[in-house]
Design a protein around this motif. Structure first.
Motif, PDB file in Angstrom:
ATOM      1  N   LEU A 112      79.291 -49.925   7.268  1.00  0.00           N
ATOM      2  CA  LEU A 112      77.933 -50.417   7.070  1.00  0.00           C
ATOM      3  C   LEU A 112      76.951 -49.294   6.750  1.00  0.00           C
ATOM      4  O   LEU A 112      76.001 -49.489   5.987  1.00  0.00           O
ATOM      5  N   LYS A 113      77.164 -48.122   7.320  1.00  0.00           N
ATOM      6  CA  LYS A 113      76.198 -47.028   7.186  1.00  0.00           C
ATOM      7  C   LYS A 113      75.892 -46.665   5.733  1.00  0.00           C
ATOM      8  O   LYS A 113      74.706 -46.575   5.347  1.00  0.00           O
ATOM      9  N   PRO A 114      76.885 -46.417   4.869  1.00  0.00           N
ATOM     10  CA  PRO A 114      76.534 -46.068   3.477  1.00  0.00           C
ATOM     11  C   PRO A 114      75.826 -47.200   2.744  1.00  0.00           C
ATOM     12  O   PRO A 114      74.963 -46.944   1.894  1.00  0.00           O
ATOM     13  N   GLU A 156      88.521 -45.422   4.189  1.00  0.00           N
ATOM     14  CA  GLU A 156      89.569 -45.451   3.165  1.00  0.00           C
ATOM     15  C   GLU A 156      89.501 -46.806   2.473  1.00  0.00           C
ATOM     16  O   GLU A 156      89.680 -47.850   3.123  1.00  0.00           O
ATOM     17  N   VAL A 157      89.217 -46.792   1.185  1.00  0.00           N
ATOM     18  CA  VAL A 157      89.139 -48.043   0.426  1.00  0.00           C
ATOM     19  C   VAL A 157      90.538 -48.430  -0.054  1.00  0.00           C
ATOM     20  O   VAL A 157      91.225 -47.643  -0.709  1.00  0.00           O
ATOM     21  N   GLU A 198      82.297 -47.767  -4.760  1.00  0.00           N
ATOM     22  CA  GLU A 198      82.173 -46.327  -4.994  1.00  0.00           C
ATOM     23  C   GLU A 198      81.507 -45.637  -3.817  1.00  0.00           C
ATOM     24  O   GLU A 198      81.907 -44.532  -3.418  1.00  0.00           O
ATOM     25  N   LEU A 199      80.463 -46.249  -3.258  1.00  0.00           N
ATOM     26  CA  LEU A 199      79.822 -45.699  -2.063  1.00  0.00           C
ATOM     27  C   LEU A 199      80.824 -45.531  -0.931  1.00  0.00           C
ATOM     28  O   LEU A 199      80.855 -44.506  -0.245  1.00  0.00           O
ATOM     29  N   LEU A 200      81.625 -46.557  -0.711  1.00  0.00           N
ATOM     30  CA  LEU A 200      82.581 -46.539   0.394  1.00  0.00           C
ATOM     31  C   LEU A 200      83.699 -45.535   0.152  1.00  0.00           C
ATOM     32  O   LEU A 200      84.205 -44.929   1.105  1.00  0.00           O
ATOM     33  N   ARG A 201      84.087 -45.348  -1.097  1.00  0.00           N
ATOM     34  CA  ARG A 201      85.119 -44.338  -1.401  1.00  0.00           C
ATOM     35  C   ARG A 201      84.648 -42.936  -1.013  1.00  0.00           C
ATOM     36  O   ARG A 201      85.454 -42.087  -0.629  1.00  0.00           O
ATOM     37  N   ARG A 202      83.347 -42.699  -1.110  1.00  0.00           N
ATOM     38  CA  ARG A 202      82.803 -41.369  -0.791  1.00  0.00           C
ATOM     39  C   ARG A 202      82.396 -41.237   0.676  1.00  0.00           C
ATOM     40  O   ARG A 202      82.056 -40.146   1.124  1.00  0.00           O
ATOM     41  N   ALA A 203      82.411 -42.331   1.415  1.00  0.00           N
ATOM     42  CA  ALA A 203      81.896 -42.328   2.785  1.00  0.00           C
ATOM     43  C   ALA A 203      82.885 -41.657   3.738  1.00  0.00           C
ATOM     44  O   ALA A 203      84.097 -41.892   3.650  1.00  0.00           O
TER      45      ALA A 203
END
Length: 334
Positions: A135-137, A267-268, A258-263
């Motif tokens: 949720l944070k990103p 792991e997406v 994309e946001l989650l991939r960088r968070a």
């Protein structure tokens, strides 16, 4: 190097904390495994050495730098005593989570909160940790207006006896026999129980209120609308969550992915064409929070659906606690 105590060292979370400390090579100078009087005298292995478990007492923490409390009644009884004796307490119980004087920390989400500790930091509820990491990103990028979450929680969240109940009950059903429930209020084998912890105000369970109140505290947003339904499922380990997020500004599924991939800590796993998505079996024994089934909510303009899975004994408990200790040590906040 630090003198480290683990309270509840013989339980499921305590054992996991010891394993994570060893795996991550936390700088332990002296280990003090503590438990109830019933478990005193048992032996555990750590760092190639054998340690004898001692009964937890009011004077157990002299010379201890960091005390991990694995959860349960010991926290209310001994956590403040440990703090008085100079230890930094990292507590996995619910005793102090909503105390305004006690930071409630997920290192990937609100690391700066740990700086304010007064030798006591609370580890959030496992389901809360698993949800707030992804949720944070999204919150930072698009704001969050509302969260609707349904959890699918493994029996190991209720302890070793619950694991054994599922195992024996499943065998009994397959053999055409009966195994009356003892840990859960209803049979768990081949069943779902929409009831975790005790029922509280407005007929929400305490587990559901934990997700609401703890998420608001971690994200520093008391206005955030959250509703939860927590369900026990016949899975041995790793919790799953169906999370619906309504954002303040539009965020496409591709942008969210994309946001989650960088968070950090995420792991997406999201390739429907190849039938790739998070599952408890593949999350077990891992520290990442796995996110998949990322798609836009077709019922609202600004909404997303996420499927989130993580090992609740590791990231949902032990790993998060050890990460808090690493954060405090590396930041010079001890």
């Amino acid at each position: 190097m630090f003198n480290v105590a683990v309270v509840g060292a013989t339980g499921a979370v305590g054992q996991e904390i010891l394993q994570v400390l060893e795996e991550r090579r936390f700088p332990v100078k002296r280990l003090l495994p503590l438990a109830t009087a019933r478990s005193a005298g048992k032996e555990i292995r750590f760092g190639g050495e054998t340690y004898r478990v001692e009964a937890t007492g009011e004077d157990s923490f002299a010379g201890v730098d960091i005390a991990f409390f694995a959860g349960g009644s010991a926290s209310k009884e001994f956590a403040l005593k440990a703090r008085e004796q100079g230890a930094l307490v990292i507590d996995n119980s619910s005793a102090f989570r909503l105390d305004p004087e006690v930071p409630l920390v997920v290192p990937e989400v609100n690391p700066e909160d740990a700086r304010q500790h007064k030798r006591l930091i609370a580890n959030p509820n496992c389901s809360t940790i698993i949800m707030v990491v992804p949720l944070k990103p999204i919150y930072d990028a698009a704001g969050i207006r509302r969260v609707v979450v349904a959890t699918y929680q493994a029996v190991s969240g209720a302890g070793a006896a619950a694991i054994e109940e599922l195992r024996r009950q499943t065998q009994a059903v397959l053999e055409g026999k009966e195994y009356p429930p003892q840990v859960f209020p209803h049979p768990i084998a081949f069943n779902l129980i929409p009831h975790i912890d005790v029922f509280a105000e407005q007929d929400y369970t305490r587990e559901e209120w934990k997700m609401v109140k703890e998420t608001r505290k971690i994200l520093h947003d008391e206005r955030l609308a959250i509703t939860a339904t927590t369900v026990r499922v016949p899975v041995f380990r790793s919790h799953s969550e169906a999370v619906n997020v309504e954002t303040e500004s539009k965020l496409s599924a591709a942008a969210a992915r994309e946001l989650l991939r960088r968070a950090p800590g995420v792991e997406v796993v999201d390739d429907p064409g190849s039938l790739q998505y998070p599952m408890p079996l593949t999350a077990t024994g891992r520290d990442e929070v796995f996110v998949g089934r990322i798609r836009e909510d077709i019922s609202v303009d600004k909404g997303l659906n996420l499927w989130v899975v993580a090992d609740q004994l590791r990231k949902g408990a032990a790993t998060n606690a050890v990460q808090i200790a690493e954060l405090v040590v590396s930041s010079g906040w001890l």
